[in-house]
Design a protein around this motif. Sequence first.
Motif, PDB file in Angstrom:
ATOM      1  N   ASP A 102       0.786  -1.123   0.018  1.00  0.00           N
ATOM      2  CA  ASP A 102      -0.150  -0.105   0.017  1.00  0.00           C
ATOM      3  C   ASP A 102       1.030   1.271  -0.027  1.00  0.00           C
ATOM      4  OD1 ASP A 102      -2.248  -1.599  -0.054  1.00  0.00           O
ATOM      5  OD2 ASP A 102      -2.755  -1.415   2.179  1.00  0.00           O
ATOM      6  N   LEU A 103       2.076   1.267   0.747  1.00  0.00           N
ATOM      7  CA  LEU A 103       2.933   2.251   1.027  1.00  0.00           C
ATOM      8  C   LEU A 103       3.366   2.746  -0.640  1.00  0.00           C
ATOM      9  CD1 LEU A 103       3.940   4.375   2.698  1.00  0.00           C
ATOM     10  CD2 LEU A 103       5.873   2.777   3.520  1.00  0.00           C
ATOM     11  N   GLU A 104       3.906   1.607  -1.188  1.00  0.00           N
ATOM     12  CA  GLU A 104       4.571   1.469  -2.475  1.00  0.00           C
ATOM     13  C   GLU A 104       3.630   2.067  -3.346  1.00  0.00           C
ATOM     14  OE1 GLU A 104       6.237  -2.135  -3.302  1.00  0.00           O
ATOM     15  OE2 GLU A 104       7.850  -1.726  -2.101  1.00  0.00           O
ATOM     16  N   ASP A 105       2.170   1.643  -3.567  1.00  0.00           N
ATOM     17  CA  ASP A 105       1.268   2.311  -4.415  1.00  0.00           C
ATOM     18  C   ASP A 105       1.125   3.863  -4.174  1.00  0.00           C
ATOM     19  OD1 ASP A 105       0.797  -0.087  -5.507  1.00  0.00           O
ATOM     20  OD2 ASP A 105      -0.981  -0.648  -4.291  1.00  0.00           O
ATOM     21  N   GLU A 106       1.011   4.218  -2.915  1.00  0.00           N
ATOM     22  CA  GLU A 106       0.932   5.688  -2.540  1.00  0.00           C
ATOM     23  C   GLU A 106       2.166   6.412  -3.147  1.00  0.00           C
ATOM     24  OE1 GLU A 106      -1.421   7.680  -0.893  1.00  0.00           O
ATOM     25  OE2 GLU A 106      -2.642   5.912  -0.906  1.00  0.00           O
ATOM     26  N   ALA A 107       3.401   5.778  -2.924  1.00  0.00           N
ATOM     27  CA  ALA A 107       4.642   6.544  -3.361  1.00  0.00           C
ATOM     28  C   ALA A 107       4.632   6.539  -5.023  1.00  0.00           C
ATOM     29  CB  ALA A 107       5.870   5.647  -2.816  1.00  0.00           C
ATOM     30  N   LYS A 108       3.869   5.526  -5.659  1.00  0.00           N
ATOM     31  CA  LYS A 108       3.927   5.567  -7.076  1.00  0.00           C
ATOM     32  C   LYS A 108       3.037   6.600  -7.775  1.00  0.00           C
ATOM     33  CE  LYS A 108       4.812   0.685  -7.754  1.00  0.00           C
ATOM     34  NZ  LYS A 108       4.108  -0.818  -7.853  1.00  0.00           N
ATOM     35  N   LEU A 109       1.946   6.884  -6.910  1.00  0.00           N
ATOM     36  CA  LEU A 109       1.007   7.933  -7.256  1.00  0.00           C
ATOM     37  C   LEU A 109       1.758   9.140  -7.086  1.00  0.00           C
ATOM     38  CD1 LEU A 109      -2.324   6.920  -5.574  1.00  0.00           C
ATOM     39  CD2 LEU A 109      -2.039   7.370  -8.124  1.00  0.00           C
ATOM     40  N   ALA A 110       2.638   9.491  -6.128  1.00  0.00           N
ATOM     41  CA  ALA A 110       3.318  10.695  -5.873  1.00  0.00           C
ATOM     42  C   ALA A 110       4.410  10.758  -6.993  1.00  0.00           C
ATOM     43  CB  ALA A 110       3.665  10.491  -4.490  1.00  0.00           C
ATOM     44  N   LEU A 111       4.811   9.581  -7.313  1.00  0.00           N
ATOM     45  CA  LEU A 111       5.735   9.634  -8.416  1.00  0.00           C
ATOM     46  C   LEU A 111       5.304  10.505  -9.451  1.00  0.00           C
ATOM     47  CD1 LEU A 111       8.608   9.394  -9.971  1.00  0.00           C
ATOM     48  CD2 LEU A 111       7.942   7.191 -10.298  1.00  0.00           C
ATOM     49  N   ILE A 112       3.981   9.982  -9.947  1.00  0.00           N
ATOM     50  CA  ILE A 112       3.150  10.291 -11.113  1.00  0.00           C
ATOM     51  C   ILE A 112       2.894  11.868 -10.924  1.00  0.00           C
ATOM     52  CG2 ILE A 112       1.128   9.779 -12.476  1.00  0.00           C
ATOM     53  CD1 ILE A 112       1.424   6.694 -12.138  1.00  0.00           C
ATOM     54  N   ARG A 113       2.275  12.007  -9.772  1.00  0.00           N
ATOM     55  CA  ARG A 113       1.729  13.404  -9.530  1.00  0.00           C
ATOM     56  C   ARG A 113       2.951  14.259  -9.754  1.00  0.00           C
ATOM     57  NH1 ARG A 113      -0.776  11.650  -4.586  1.00  0.00           N
ATOM     58  NH2 ARG A 113      -2.577  10.941  -5.119  1.00  0.00           N
TER      59      ARG A 113
END
Length: 94
Positions: free
Chosen positions: A43-54
Motif C-alpha cells: 500500500d505504501l509503495e502504491d501511494e509512493a507510485k502515485l506521488a511519483l506520477i503526480r
Amino acid sequence: MNLIDFAKRLTADQQVTVEENRPLVYSTVKKYFGRLPRTVREDLEDEAKLALIRATIKYNPDLGWKYSTYVVASILNACLRFAQRRMREMATST
C-alpha cells in the motif's frame, strides 16, 4: 484518483521519466519504511507510485528544483500522509 487515471494523463516523455525513476520509489520506501508503524508495504509503495506520477505531472524545471529532489520530497510527503491516515484509522477502530 487511482493509479490508472493518473497514468492516462502522462505524455509519452513523462511515462518514460516515471519508468526510469521508479527505483526512487522503492529506495525511498525502503529507507523510511521501518520508521512508519504498521504500514503495509504494498500500500505504501502504491501511494509512493502515485506521488511519483503526480510529481512528474506537476514538475516545473523553471523553478530551479532538480527533478529527483522534487520527486523524493513528494514521495516522502505521500508516505507520511498515508501513515497518518493509517494511524487515524487504527485509533478510531479500537
